[in-house]
Design an enzyme around this catalytic site. Structure first.
Site, PDB file in Angstrom:
ATOM      1  CB  ILE A  31     -54.501  45.867 -34.690  1.00  0.00           C
ATOM      2  CG1 ILE A  31     -53.342  45.510 -33.785  1.00  0.00           C
ATOM      3  CG2 ILE A  31     -55.665  46.454 -33.921  1.00  0.00           C
ATOM      4  CD1 ILE A  31     -52.646  46.718 -33.165  1.00  0.00           C
ATOM      5  CG  ASN A  87     -68.153  50.001 -39.584  1.00  0.00           C
ATOM      6  OD1 ASN A  87     -69.126  49.440 -40.074  1.00  0.00           O
ATOM      7  ND2 ASN A  87     -67.172  49.335 -38.989  1.00  0.00           N
ATOM      8  N   GLY A  93     -70.623  52.263 -35.845  1.00  0.00           N
ATOM      9  CA  GLY A  93     -69.489  51.530 -35.297  1.00  0.00           C
ATOM     10  C   GLY A  93     -68.136  52.068 -35.703  1.00  0.00           C
ATOM     11  CD  GLN A  94     -65.776  56.652 -39.198  1.00  0.00           C
ATOM     12  OE1 GLN A  94     -66.880  57.125 -39.465  1.00  0.00           O
ATOM     13  NE2 GLN A  94     -64.656  57.067 -39.757  1.00  0.00           N
ATOM     14  CG  HIS A 100     -61.283  52.616 -41.900  1.00  0.00           C
ATOM     15  ND1 HIS A 100     -61.502  53.730 -41.139  1.00  0.00           N
ATOM     16  CD2 HIS A 100     -61.923  51.599 -41.275  1.00  0.00           C
ATOM     17  CE1 HIS A 100     -62.243  53.402 -40.094  1.00  0.00           C
ATOM     18  NE2 HIS A 100     -62.511  52.111 -40.146  1.00  0.00           N
ATOM     19  CG  LEU A 101     -63.111  51.204 -48.509  1.00  0.00           C
ATOM     20  CD1 LEU A 101     -63.005  50.844 -49.987  1.00  0.00           C
ATOM     21  CD2 LEU A 101     -64.525  51.619 -48.175  1.00  0.00           C
ATOM     22  CG  HIS A 102     -63.512  47.261 -41.932  1.00  0.00           C
ATOM     23  ND1 HIS A 102     -62.835  46.852 -40.802  1.00  0.00           N
ATOM     24  CD2 HIS A 102     -64.080  48.454 -41.620  1.00  0.00           C
ATOM     25  CE1 HIS A 102     -62.993  47.755 -39.841  1.00  0.00           C
ATOM     26  NE2 HIS A 102     -63.747  48.741 -40.310  1.00  0.00           N
TER      27      HIS A 102
HETATM   28  P1  AMP Z   1     -63.881  51.112 -37.471  1.00  0.00           P
HETATM   29  O1  AMP Z   1     -64.327  50.616 -36.120  1.00  0.00           O
HETATM   30  O2  AMP Z   1     -64.782  50.768 -38.597  1.00  0.00           O
HETATM   31  O3  AMP Z   1     -63.533  52.595 -37.409  1.00  0.00           O
HETATM   32  O4  AMP Z   1     -62.550  50.322 -37.787  1.00  0.00           O
HETATM   33  C1  AMP Z   1     -61.329  50.635 -37.195  1.00  0.00           C
HETATM   34  C2  AMP Z   1     -60.500  49.400 -37.261  1.00  0.00           C
HETATM   35  O5  AMP Z   1     -59.159  49.763 -37.015  1.00  0.00           O
HETATM   36  C3  AMP Z   1     -60.860  48.328 -36.230  1.00  0.00           C
HETATM   37  O6  AMP Z   1     -61.233  47.129 -36.907  1.00  0.00           O
HETATM   38  C4  AMP Z   1     -59.574  48.164 -35.420  1.00  0.00           C
HETATM   39  O7  AMP Z   1     -59.326  46.818 -35.057  1.00  0.00           O
HETATM   40  C5  AMP Z   1     -58.526  48.705 -36.367  1.00  0.00           C
HETATM   41  N1  AMP Z   1     -57.342  49.254 -35.751  1.00  0.00           N
HETATM   42  C6  AMP Z   1     -57.276  50.098 -34.688  1.00  0.00           C
HETATM   43  N2  AMP Z   1     -55.993  50.408 -34.419  1.00  0.00           N
HETATM   44  C7  AMP Z   1     -55.237  49.760 -35.340  1.00  0.00           C
HETATM   45  C8  AMP Z   1     -53.835  49.683 -35.586  1.00  0.00           C
HETATM   46  N3  AMP Z   1     -52.941  50.336 -34.849  1.00  0.00           N
HETATM   47  N4  AMP Z   1     -53.415  48.894 -36.604  1.00  0.00           N
HETATM   48  C9  AMP Z   1     -54.305  48.217 -37.362  1.00  0.00           C
HETATM   49  N5  AMP Z   1     -55.635  48.262 -37.186  1.00  0.00           N
HETATM   50  C10 AMP Z   1     -56.100  49.014 -36.179  1.00  0.00           C
END
Ligand code: AMP
Ligand code: ZN
Length: 114
Positions: A31, A87, A93-94, A100-102
């Site tokens: 997002i 993360n 930074g999680q 999840h994998l970015h």
């Molecule tokens: P992390 O910070 O590694 O846990 O990554 C979480 C990610 O989820 C961040 O990059 C957010 O931008 C993303 N995120 C949070 N809420 C949503 C959502 N509703 N849809 C898509 N991505 C999201």
């Protein structure tokens, strides 16, 4: 898990831009994208982070990683390169505690990360 954001996305209870789905995974657009391609690859089953993964999750983890490579290839990122990040834990930074994998690509990246 009923109060997990990414479980709700996997169950389609919260809308997201899903770009791939199979029996074990969902892939959707972040997002707040940090690169021209910024996708999140998640298992449908809840795992809080990589730290919770067990030997029984080996095949699932391999599937997630290979899916990154397949999607990157489909988006023409293989030659230029891309980054896969998970993360793990608050200090890393999680912010969402569902594994999840970015998958990030489409721009030059630096190392080390901040
Ligand atoms: P992390 O910070 O590694 O846990 O990554 C979480 C990610 O989820 C961040 O990059 C957010 O931008 C993303 N995120 C949070 N809420 C949503 C959502 N509703 N849809 C898509 N991505 C999201
Ligand atoms: Zn979850």
């Amino acid at each position: 898990m009923s109060d997990c954001l990414f479980c709700k996305i996997a169950e389609k209870k919260i809308p997201s831009k899903i770009v791939h789905e199979d029996d074990r995974t969902v892939v959707f657009e972040d997002i707040h994208p940090q690169a021209p391609t910024h996708l999140l690859i998640i298992p449908k089953t809840h795992l809080a982070s990589l730290s919770e993964a067990k030997q029984a999750d080996r095949d699932l983890l391999g599937h997630l990683l290979l899916l990154c490579a397949t999607i990157a290839e489909a988006r023409g990122l293989t030659q230029s390169g891309y980054r896969v990040v998970s993360n793990t834990g608050a200090q890393a930074g999680q912010s969402v505690f569902h594994l999840h994998l970015h998958l990030l690509g489409g721009r030059p990246m630096h190392w080390p990360p901040g």
